[in-house]
Enzyme design. Structure first.
Site, mmCIF file in Angstrom:
data_model
loop_
_atom_site.group_PDB
_atom_site.id
_atom_site.type_symbol
_atom_site.label_atom_id
_atom_site.label_comp_id
_atom_site.label_asym_id
_atom_site.label_seq_id
_atom_site.Cartn_x
_atom_site.Cartn_y
_atom_site.Cartn_z
ATOM 1 N N LYS A 278 0.936 -1.280 -0.096
ATOM 2 C CA LYS A 278 -0.167 0.082 -0.245
ATOM 3 C C LYS A 278 0.765 1.360 -0.029
ATOM 4 O O LYS A 278 2.004 1.263 0.294
ATOM 5 C CB LYS A 278 -0.802 -0.142 1.116
ATOM 6 C CG LYS A 278 -1.924 -1.115 1.254
ATOM 7 C CD LYS A 278 -2.700 -0.789 2.729
ATOM 8 C CE LYS A 278 -3.680 -2.094 2.450
ATOM 9 N NZ LYS A 278 -4.713 -1.642 1.689
ATOM 10 N N ARG A 352 -10.656 -11.553 1.388
ATOM 11 C CA ARG A 352 -11.373 -12.538 0.719
ATOM 12 C C ARG A 352 -10.573 -13.750 1.041
ATOM 13 O O ARG A 352 -11.042 -14.834 0.872
ATOM 14 C CB ARG A 352 -11.607 -12.195 -0.425
ATOM 15 C CG ARG A 352 -10.638 -12.040 -1.595
ATOM 16 C CD ARG A 352 -10.766 -11.305 -2.760
ATOM 17 N NE ARG A 352 -10.935 -9.813 -2.505
ATOM 18 C CZ ARG A 352 -11.170 -8.725 -3.299
ATOM 19 N NH1 ARG A 352 -11.438 -9.061 -4.564
ATOM 20 N NH2 ARG A 352 -11.286 -7.504 -2.785
#
Length: 499
Positions: A278, A352
């Site tokens: 990130k 996920r």
């Protein structure tokens, strides 16, 4: 914080501060009108000279009352003189408690449960007082050596008539449990990643299991998860020195053989993005990537505290996502617990990957419904902002129940489609599916990915990426969606009681 209820007549009341309301037409609430009478019109005179406009979200502190056993009054604006909506009522409560908190008043008596609020009774209105006041009086102090502007409010009393005492007592109990749950979720979220690790989360859950009856807690360690074939889940923690944990909280408040409600929470205690690193700006807020897991722990605490007549299983999938020589790489192919293979196109779509194996694991409980919650996609923040959480699911009845609970709890949801056409975006040339679907419809394709592992039960997914925490000067966890979850569970409990 000490919350209580009493029915002492206003003329006999002794208190540090009394909360009453005033509308834009300067009409006072019933208790405000009675107090004005006792003060020979002093409050009306203040309003008439323009000290307050009665607007919603406005509050006036009156510091001196002559010849009264009530020391101070907070006059809260209620807006136009109509029946308040639930959200307007909560706005008025928030203005009241902010005024009390900022004035460092230690105790107060609130009369606002007497206000007419569309569709809601004394039980709901009392509960909201506790929830809103508890939220405003939360203060994270654990990591400070010196606390500036520490809140001084210690006691809140709700004034109710004798004939509403039973309903209000129920609201008080529910409000306490929910407020305590929200406080726990906020505390866990606000802790830094070097303290709140997967092991720390597991310890917090185990501590609750020792304190609360009918709640048992088990922790699945990495070696056991490996034996179960949780290759997707375990791939995320490979870049971290912190071992992954699957926290299992089992509350047995219902009949022995009744199917449980399964709540699943994403518990990424820090998400650096892995190899798909990130940007550094705002990365500190990735300590909040475990807010879904914190909400599950908090909801189980609240449900057990209220002894709800339900069976509830909480599953918290906890890990860190860090860059390392052994971390997931873009292009890697994983084998999930279900046997389905996943091509990792972005290691920052890791939530996920831990949730899919947890959904598969949930099948062993033979659930009636499964609800997962996760700070899953920045796309949800882009689409919906910070007002509602996103809702997607494979069962209309379950989704409608959650939407109804969101209205009552004022913890808003907005349902997004989960159409088959979106599944095309997850196709991979090398595996059964990719873990991302490209730039389009990011929130929906993330849910489509999870849906592939929820085909055998009724399932709903809450994307709380925009609602689990606030950013900017008031940065901090919100405790959402604990109020929504608890309203859903309370509704389920009421349905059982009505049978």
């Amino acid at each position: 914080m000490d919350y209580s209820i009493e029915s002492t007549p206003l003329e006999k009341l002794q208190c540090d501060c009394l909360i009453v309301g005033i509308y834009e037409n300067l009409q006072l609430s019933p208790s405000g009108a009675l107090l004005d009478q006792l003060l020979k019109g002093a409050i009306s005179q203040l309003a008439a000279r323009g000290d307050t406009k009665g607007k919603l979200n406005e509050a006036l502190l009156i510091n001196w009352l002559p010849d009264m056993t009530i020391n101070r009054v907070v006059l809260v604006g209620l807006g136009k003189q109509d029946s308040l909506t639930g959200k307007q009522y909560r706005t008025a409560l928030a203005a009241a408690i902010k005024t009390i908190r900022d004035a460092q008043i230690k105790s107060a008596v609130c009369t606002l449960a007497e206000l007419p609020v569309a569709q809601y009774d004394w039980r709901w209105k009392t509960r909201q007082i506790i929830e809103v006041f508890g939220d405003a009086l939360y203060q994270f102090k654990q990591c400070k050596s010196v606390v500036e502007n520490e809140f001084k409010t210690e006691q809140i009393t709700v004034l109710v008539p004798d004939d509403q005492m039973t309903a209000s007592q129920k609201g008080l109990a529910e409000g306490r449990a929910i407020a305590d749950g929200v406080t726990l979720a906020k505390y866990l979220g606000d802790l830094p990643g070097n303290i709140c690790t997967p092991s720390f989360l597991a310890e917090q859950a185990q501590s609750l299991g020792k304190k609360l009856s009918k709640l048992s807690v088990d922790i699945l360690e990495e070696d056991y998860m490996q034996a179960l074939g949780m290759g997707s889940f375990l791939s995320v923690s490979r870049g971290s020195r912190q071992p992954a944990k699957l926290i299992i909280m089992n509350y047995q408040g219902g009949e022995k053989n009744s199917k449980p409600i399964v709540l699943i929470g994403k518990g990424l205690t820090f998400d650096a993005g892995g190899i798909s690193l990130k940007q550094s700006l705002g990365m500190d807020e990735m300590k909040y990537d475990m807010c879904g897991g914190a909400s599950v722990i908090a909801a189980l605490q609240a449900a057990a505290s209220l002894q709800l007549p339900l069976n509830i299983v909480g599953l918290v999938a906890s890990s860190e996502n860090m860059p390392d020589g052994d971390a997931n790489k873009p292009g890697d192919i994983l084998t999930s617990m279900s046997g389905k293979t996943i091509e990792v196109l972005n290691t920052d779509a890791e939530g996920r990957l831990i949730l899919c194996d947890t959904l598969t694991y949930a099948q062993r409980f033979e659930p009636e419904v499964v609800i997962d919650m996760a700070t899953l996609t920045g796309a949800c923040l882009v689409a919906l902002g910070r007002v509602p959480s996103g809702l997607l699911g494979n069962d209309d009845s379950l989704c409608n129940d959650l939407l109804a609970a969101s209205e009552t709890s004022c913890d808003s949801l907005w349902r997004l489609p989960l159409w088959e056409e979106y599944q095309e975006l997850l196709k991979s040339n090398f595996a059964d599916m990719a873990n991302i679907g490209g730039k389009d419809a990011g929130t929906i394709t993330a849910a489509c990915f999870l849906a592939k592992f929820a085909e055998n039960f009724r399932w709903a997914h809450l994307d709380i990426a925009g609602t689990a925490w606030r950013t900017g000067p008031n940065k901090g966890a919100t405790g959402r969606p604990v109020p929504l979850l608890m309203q859903y569970l309370l509704n389920r409990s009421s349905t059982l009681a009505a049978r």
